[in-house]
Design a protein around this motif. Structure first.
Motif, PDB file in Angstrom:
ATOM      1  N   THR A 160      16.427  12.280 -50.731  1.00  0.00           N
ATOM      2  CA  THR A 160      15.353  13.073 -50.127  1.00  0.00           C
ATOM      3  C   THR A 160      14.922  14.191 -51.065  1.00  0.00           C
ATOM      4  N   LYS A 161      15.881  14.926 -51.563  1.00  0.00           N
ATOM      5  CA  LYS A 161      15.556  16.054 -52.432  1.00  0.00           C
ATOM      6  C   LYS A 161      14.885  15.584 -53.722  1.00  0.00           C
ATOM      7  N   LEU A 162      15.351  14.457 -54.258  1.00  0.00           N
ATOM      8  CA  LEU A 162      14.705  13.913 -55.460  1.00  0.00           C
ATOM      9  C   LEU A 162      13.263  13.518 -55.181  1.00  0.00           C
ATOM     10  N   HIS A 163      13.029  12.865 -54.039  1.00  0.00           N
ATOM     11  CA  HIS A 163      11.666  12.458 -53.688  1.00  0.00           C
ATOM     12  C   HIS A 163      10.750  13.675 -53.576  1.00  0.00           C
ATOM     13  N   ILE A 164      11.238  14.740 -52.960  1.00  0.00           N
ATOM     14  CA  ILE A 164      10.427  15.937 -52.771  1.00  0.00           C
ATOM     15  C   ILE A 164      10.119  16.589 -54.112  1.00  0.00           C
ATOM     16  N   VAL A 165      11.134  16.719 -54.969  1.00  0.00           N
ATOM     17  CA  VAL A 165      10.916  17.337 -56.281  1.00  0.00           C
ATOM     18  C   VAL A 165       9.910  16.526 -57.088  1.00  0.00           C
ATOM     19  N   ASP A 166      10.082  15.202 -57.117  1.00  0.00           N
ATOM     20  CA  ASP A 166       9.163  14.350 -57.886  1.00  0.00           C
ATOM     21  C   ASP A 166       7.737  14.451 -57.357  1.00  0.00           C
ATOM     22  N   ALA A 167       7.589  14.454 -56.026  1.00  0.00           N
ATOM     23  CA  ALA A 167       6.244  14.526 -55.446  1.00  0.00           C
ATOM     24  C   ALA A 167       5.578  15.850 -55.770  1.00  0.00           C
ATOM     25  N   LEU A 168       6.304  16.944 -55.666  1.00  0.00           N
ATOM     26  CA  LEU A 168       5.728  18.261 -55.955  1.00  0.00           C
ATOM     27  C   LEU A 168       5.361  18.379 -57.434  1.00  0.00           C
ATOM     28  N   ARG A 169       6.235  17.900 -58.310  1.00  0.00           N
ATOM     29  CA  ARG A 169       5.926  17.982 -59.741  1.00  0.00           C
ATOM     30  C   ARG A 169       4.764  17.068 -60.097  1.00  0.00           C
ATOM     31  N   GLY A 170       4.677  15.933 -59.389  1.00  0.00           N
ATOM     32  CA  GLY A 170       3.544  15.049 -59.617  1.00  0.00           C
ATOM     33  C   GLY A 170       2.215  15.669 -59.242  1.00  0.00           C
ATOM     34  N   GLU A 171       2.255  16.623 -58.296  1.00  0.00           N
ATOM     35  CA  GLU A 171       1.045  17.336 -57.885  1.00  0.00           C
ATOM     36  C   GLU A 171       0.763  18.532 -58.773  1.00  0.00           C
ATOM     37  N   GLY A 172       1.560  18.722 -59.831  1.00  0.00           N
ATOM     38  CA  GLY A 172       1.302  19.812 -60.768  1.00  0.00           C
ATOM     39  C   GLY A 172       2.022  21.103 -60.455  1.00  0.00           C
ATOM     40  N   HIS A 173       2.993  21.074 -59.534  1.00  0.00           N
ATOM     41  CA  HIS A 173       3.714  22.295 -59.182  1.00  0.00           C
ATOM     42  C   HIS A 173       4.931  22.478 -60.084  1.00  0.00           C
ATOM     43  N   THR A 174       5.308  23.730 -60.267  1.00  0.00           N
ATOM     44  CA  THR A 174       6.556  24.068 -60.941  1.00  0.00           C
ATOM     45  C   THR A 174       7.565  24.405 -59.860  1.00  0.00           C
ATOM     46  N   VAL A 175       8.655  23.630 -59.795  1.00  0.00           N
ATOM     47  CA  VAL A 175       9.536  23.635 -58.630  1.00  0.00           C
ATOM     48  C   VAL A 175      10.899  24.214 -58.978  1.00  0.00           C
ATOM     49  N   ALA A 176      11.355  25.144 -58.137  1.00  0.00           N
ATOM     50  CA  ALA A 176      12.736  25.619 -58.167  1.00  0.00           C
ATOM     51  C   ALA A 176      13.445  25.039 -56.948  1.00  0.00           C
ATOM     52  N   MET A 177      14.584  24.415 -57.155  1.00  0.00           N
ATOM     53  CA  MET A 177      15.347  23.793 -56.074  1.00  0.00           C
ATOM     54  C   MET A 177      16.725  24.436 -56.006  1.00  0.00           C
ATOM     55  N   THR A 178      17.111  24.936 -54.838  1.00  0.00           N
ATOM     56  CA  THR A 178      18.440  25.517 -54.679  1.00  0.00           C
ATOM     57  C   THR A 178      19.397  24.473 -54.127  1.00  0.00           C
ATOM     58  N   GLY A 179      20.680  24.697 -54.360  1.00  0.00           N
ATOM     59  CA  GLY A 179      21.687  23.793 -53.830  1.00  0.00           C
ATOM     60  C   GLY A 179      23.076  24.308 -54.128  1.00  0.00           C
ATOM     61  N   ASP A 180      24.024  23.868 -53.317  1.00  0.00           N
ATOM     62  CA  ASP A 180      25.411  24.289 -53.541  1.00  0.00           C
ATOM     63  C   ASP A 180      26.406  23.146 -53.431  1.00  0.00           C
ATOM     64  N   GLY A 181      25.961  21.989 -52.984  1.00  0.00           N
ATOM     65  CA  GLY A 181      26.883  20.888 -52.754  1.00  0.00           C
ATOM     66  C   GLY A 181      26.800  19.817 -53.819  1.00  0.00           C
ATOM     67  N   VAL A 182      27.749  18.895 -53.751  1.00  0.00           N
ATOM     68  CA  VAL A 182      27.742  17.742 -54.647  1.00  0.00           C
ATOM     69  C   VAL A 182      26.440  16.960 -54.495  1.00  0.00           C
ATOM     70  N   ASN A 183      25.971  16.860 -53.246  1.00  0.00           N
ATOM     71  CA  ASN A 183      24.769  16.075 -52.990  1.00  0.00           C
ATOM     72  C   ASN A 183      23.531  16.670 -53.613  1.00  0.00           C
ATOM     73  N   ASP A 184      23.583  17.927 -54.010  1.00  0.00           N
ATOM     74  CA  ASP A 184      22.409  18.583 -54.579  1.00  0.00           C
ATOM     75  C   ASP A 184      22.252  18.345 -56.074  1.00  0.00           C
ATOM     76  N   ALA A 185      23.296  17.822 -56.729  1.00  0.00           N
ATOM     77  CA  ALA A 185      23.294  17.741 -58.191  1.00  0.00           C
ATOM     78  C   ALA A 185      22.110  16.963 -58.770  1.00  0.00           C
ATOM     79  N   PRO A 186      21.756  15.771 -58.261  1.00  0.00           N
ATOM     80  CA  PRO A 186      20.620  15.060 -58.861  1.00  0.00           C
ATOM     81  C   PRO A 186      19.312  15.844 -58.791  1.00  0.00           C
ATOM     82  N   ALA A 187      19.028  16.457 -57.632  1.00  0.00           N
ATOM     83  CA  ALA A 187      17.779  17.219 -57.490  1.00  0.00           C
ATOM     84  C   ALA A 187      17.803  18.469 -58.362  1.00  0.00           C
ATOM     85  N   LEU A 188      18.955  19.090 -58.523  1.00  0.00           N
ATOM     86  CA  LEU A 188      19.056  20.261 -59.385  1.00  0.00           C
ATOM     87  C   LEU A 188      18.741  19.892 -60.832  1.00  0.00           C
TER      88      LEU A 188
END
Length: 917
Positions: free
Chosen positions: A613-641
């Motif tokens: 989910t987080k990867l899809h959101i980051v990719d979609a936002l960057r595809g729209e030309g946005h510069t994205v900061a993503m926070t996370g603290d868990g193992v599951n957050d590593a790919p999106a980070l």
């Protein structure tokens, strides 16, 4: 015979199939595997470890620093210099390349340790049943088919299916959800994904309550943890916007330098009739003059300064160019727990008999019934512990249980004594059961009586109650009482609070019931406790600053949507009713649907998210030309980070996996530190533009002397030598440029919208100001200074000025006047470029004391080059007299005054105020 179903993890069976079928597919039984069979399977499946794919070696990273576009241009200049017989110049340029590459490599060197950190999530030992006997084995030796024994405090070693018992599990490393979730062998309903299955537990998660037995069905890279590790390894970091812009600037500079060099080489030989050797020297000199040798080290050092300044604001950056990227951030995807909130549970209020009681830390209160009974039950029915410290209560165990203990202590309960007597007075523990959604203890009270104390899901617990305790005493539970409890529960739950119910009863004898159902029937309902993870007090102001700065905030969390929505509303992220979607909904959307959702829904909360989910959101936002900061603290957050422009990990509560995958680590875990870092990023971006303008402004006065030499066909000697250019680019201009990188934030820096992702540091207005305004003014002044010295000595065009000629000393003084003139103009340019529009009076002459020190160094360095004989021989300079120094003193004022007039015109046209900023 039909083939077994394939699981979402690619296993040749479905881990949620009937337990007898699963045991058959795994080739195991309820007594566990035999030791020989376990050893055979270990050979077949490999060790239960997270494997790492090798990343790029340090030699390749170092080589990359030597092949940067600007570095390649400098290599070309060094080669031409060496080929033209200018060995000293070639050595100097190579030294610049090597020093900058080594410095940048030292700053950027970062080991790829995210997957190594994943390995630390696996415990060293695990309890299993083999050949019917309980044994403790290395967790790395677990194999599919092993029977895993789980109890409170165990970190789970592999993915497994519960076959008996129930547990509460902290799933936050995998899902980000802050509350422990129940898992039971008695599955009630089918799940939409493995992580939501009620009878599956996963590697890397923690058992917070209960006991169970489970059969291992996946180990190593086949586990959910291994899947995240593989996903993290596949995600590669992107080139930062600053790197893209520097590369673009390098191409522009290379184009200008090469075209100018080739054009004037042809012009010098064909039109000006210069000898080929002289024309080649001229072309090399023009190339060197067009290349700002100090640009890369200046940018690198300025970014390093920005990194240190951010560290003081509790944000640690692991990549230099991330400083500038932060300044262009226009979307922050933030988690809830630990970032917006304090990351710890507290009791918001107790409810009993239609009344509320709000705990107040550090202040004891006299509480009557039924609250006293409720607090007593909360203390008895608990496995957590709290200990008094200088900072308050140190908590151990389940977050909700320890929060209840702290609240009870604040309201006068002797919790410390109760904890000491717990093991002595407790006669029976009915573990939390995820299916029943309750926990009960049987405790001997001081009067010798045996009492049952229960807590759990309010409505389920209410169904086991026959009586209720009120301020007036105990009485039978009526329909109105049940409705009052239901209304209070729904009100608190709708506000995003976690609600627990409490009940008790006196046992009929001195021995606890063997059958749990008998112990938990006919209870007396006591009341409710509403718990929350409170928002950090500083977050609301930080969110407001984001809104004023035009930065959008999207909450992406593993928590429930109502909980996330309530917190987002309290801190001001959302103002109305936000659109709440789940991770499963996002994952099921087509790309166009997701793009439309992110584009149209300004107030958006994504709950129950997963790594994809987080990867899809980051990719979609960057595809729209946005510069994205993503926070996370868990193992599951590593790919999106890894994928985000800026991955932000929590330094305190976060996992090592997240910290290694992220670009920035917050030492205080606070959202406000992200906003402070964005502000620092904007300051760094502005300051880079200031010192780039400052550096580029000197290109014109360095190039014009060579044009005069070429256009005159050699009748006018070279007004500036290549070594003097290096003295300017690497000596006199470096410290003032660095000082410009330390300019304080301009007023209103967080009131303007983020700059577009594609907008570069170099743009037409800046180049016009640097090359055609400041540069031409400087060129006119230094050219005039050169001719003033040469003509005053009696020189005429075409007259010899080489070594041994009568005018050679005057020629050296004239080139020195050009060098000193550019240095003097640098002082005026430094003050002029401190701002793009505001006047010097508005920002203050002395507000950047480092610039004053840099200018002092610049003057002393130039004086050494001009007056010290060893440096005179290296740089081809001669001493200047008092008249020349008086002329030079006017240069800074002229440069600054002309740009001050330009800025005043710009302010009047834009309607800017003239008063102090």
């Amino acid at each position: 015979m039909t083939e077994p179903a394939t699981s979402p993890q690619g296993l040749p069976f479905d881990p949620e199939e009937r337990i007898d079928l699963l045991l058959g597919h795994l080739g195991t039984r309820r007594e566990g595997l035999g030791e020989r069979e376990a050893a055979r399977r270990l050979e077949q499946y490999g060790r239960n470890e997270i494997r790492r794919r090798e990343g790029r070696g340090w030699l390749r990273e170092l080589a990359r620093q030597f092949t940067h576009p600007l570095a390649l241009l400098l290599w070309a200049a060094a080669a031409l210099a060496a080929g033209g017989g200018m060995g000293a110049l070639a050595v100097a340029i190579v030294a610049v390349i090597v020093l900058n590459a080594l410095f940048a490599f030292a700053q950027e060197l970062q080991a790829e340790r995210a997957t190594e950190a994943l390995r630390e999530f696996l415990p060293p030992l695990a309890r299993v049943r083999r050949d019917g006997e309980v044994a403790e084995v290395p967790a790395s030796s677990l194999v599919p088919g092993d029977l895993l024994l789980l109890s409170e405090g165990d970190r789970i070693s592999a993915d497994a299916r519960l076959i008996s018992g129930s547990v509460e599990v902290d799933m936050s490393p995998l899902t980000g959800e802050s509350q422990p979730v129940g898992r039971s062998s008695a599955r009630v309903r089918p799940a939409s994904s493995p992580l939501e299955a009620e009878d599956l537990v996963f590697s890397g998660t923690l058992v917070t309550a209960g006991e169970a037995e489970a059969v291992v069905y996946a180990t190593g890279m086949s586990t959910q943890l291994g899947r995240i590790a593989a996903l993290t390894q596949r995600v590669r970091g992107e080139v930062s916007p600053l790197q893209v812009q520097v590369n673009r600037a390098a191409r522009l500079i290379a184009l200008v330098a090469v075209v100018a060099g080739v054009a004037f080489l042809a012009f010098g030989t064909l039109v000006a009739r210069l000898p080929l050797a002289d024309a080649l020297v001229f072309a090399i000199s023009l190339l060197v003059a067009n290349v700002p040798e100090g640009l890369l080290p200046t940018i690198t050092l300025a970014l390093a300064v920005g990194v240190r300044r951010m560290a003081r604001r509790r944000a640690l950056l692991k990549r230099l160019t991330a400083v500038e990227t932060l300044g262009s951030t226009d979307v922050i995807c933030t988690d809830k727990t630990g970032t917006l909130t304090e990351g710890r549970m507290v009791v918001s209020r107790f409810w009993a008999g239609g009344e509320e009681l709000v705990p107040e830390d550090g202040r004891e209160k006299e509480v009557g019934e039924p609250f006293s009974a409720l607090l007593r039950t909360a203390v008895r029915c608990s496995n957590a512990r709290i200990e008094r410290s200088a900072e308050g209560w140190e908590r151990r165990g389940d977050p909700s249980e320890s929060a209840l203990l702290a609240a009870a202590a604040a309201l006068g309960e002797d919790v410390e004594r109760a904890q000491e007597e717990r093991s002595e007075r407790r006669r029976r523990l009915y573990h939390f059961d995820a299916r029943l959604k309750r926990m009960t203890t049987a405790d001997e009270e001081p009067d010798g009586a045996l009492w049952y104390h229960s807590k759990g899901a309010p409505l389920e617990l209410l169904g086991r109650c026959a009586r209720v305790r009120t301020p007036e005493g105990e009485r039978p539970l009526s329909a109105a009482d049940r409705e009052a409890v239901r209304e209070a529960f729904e009100r608190y739950a709708g506000s995003g609070l976690r609600v627990l119910g409490f009940a008790e009863k006196r046992a009929g004898g001195m021995q606890p019931e063997e059958e749990r159902d008998l112990a938990e029937e006919g209870l007396t309902f006591l009341g409710l406790a509403a718990l929350e993870d409170p928002p950090r007090p500083e977050v609301a102001d930080a969110v407001a600053r984001c809104h004023r700065a035009g930065i959008r905030i999207i909450v992406v969390t593993g928590d429930h949507g109502l909980t996330a929505g309530a917190v987002a509303r309290r801190v001001g992220i959302v103002r109305g009713e936000p659109r709440i979607v789940t991770g499963a909904m996002v994952d099921g959307m087509k790309q166009a649907e997701l793009d439309a959702l992110l584009r149209e829904e300004r107030e958006l909360i994504v709950a129950r998210s997963n790594p994809e989910t987080k990867l899809h959101i980051v990719d979609a936002l960057r595809g729209e030309g946005h510069t994205v900061a993503m926070t996370g603290d868990g193992v599951n957050d590593a790919p999106a980070l890894r994928r985000a422009d800026i991955g932000v990990a929590m330094g305190g509560s976060g996992t090592e996996v997240a910290r290694e995958a992220a670009t920035m680590v917050l030492t205080d875990d606070s959202f406000s530190s992200i906003v402070a870092a964005v502000e620092e990023g904007r300051v760094v971006y502005d300051n880079i533009r200031k010192f780039v303008t400052y550096i580029f402004a000197h290109t014109t006065p360095e190039v014009v002397p060579f044009l005069i030499y070429a256009l005159s066909g050699g009748a006018v000697p070279l007004p500036l030598t290549v070594m003097q250019i290096l003295a300017i680019d690497l000596g006199t201009e470096t410290l003032p440029a660095l000082a410009l990188g330390r300019e304080p934030a301009e007023p209103g820096i967080m009131e303007r919208p983020p700059r577009p992702r594609g907008r570069g540091i170099l743009d037409r207005p800046m180049l016009v100001r640097a090359w055609l305004w400041l540069g031409l003014v400087e060129a006119a002044l230094v050219t005039g200074g050169f001719f003033y010295v040469l003509l005053s000595a009696g020189w005429s065009p075409g007259e010899a000025v080489g070594p041994g000629s009568p005018l050679h000393a005057s020629y050296l003084a004239a080139t020195t006047m050009t060098f000193a003139g550019i240095t003097a103009c640098q002082i005026g340019t430094a003050f002029a470029t401190r701002t793009s529009r505001a006047s010097l009076r508005q920002i203050g002459v002395f507000s950047n004391r480092l610039l004053l020190w840099g200018i002092l160094f610049e003057v002393l360095f130039a004086a050494a080059v001009i007056y010290l004989p060893p440096l005179q021989r290296i740089f081809g300079t001669g001493a200047l007299g008092v008249r020349e120094l008086l002329v030079l003193a006017a240069f800074p004022l002229v440069v600054w005054a002309t740009d001050e007039l330009r800025r005043a015109f710009v302010r009047r046209r834009a309607g800017w105020p003239e008063g102090p900023a």
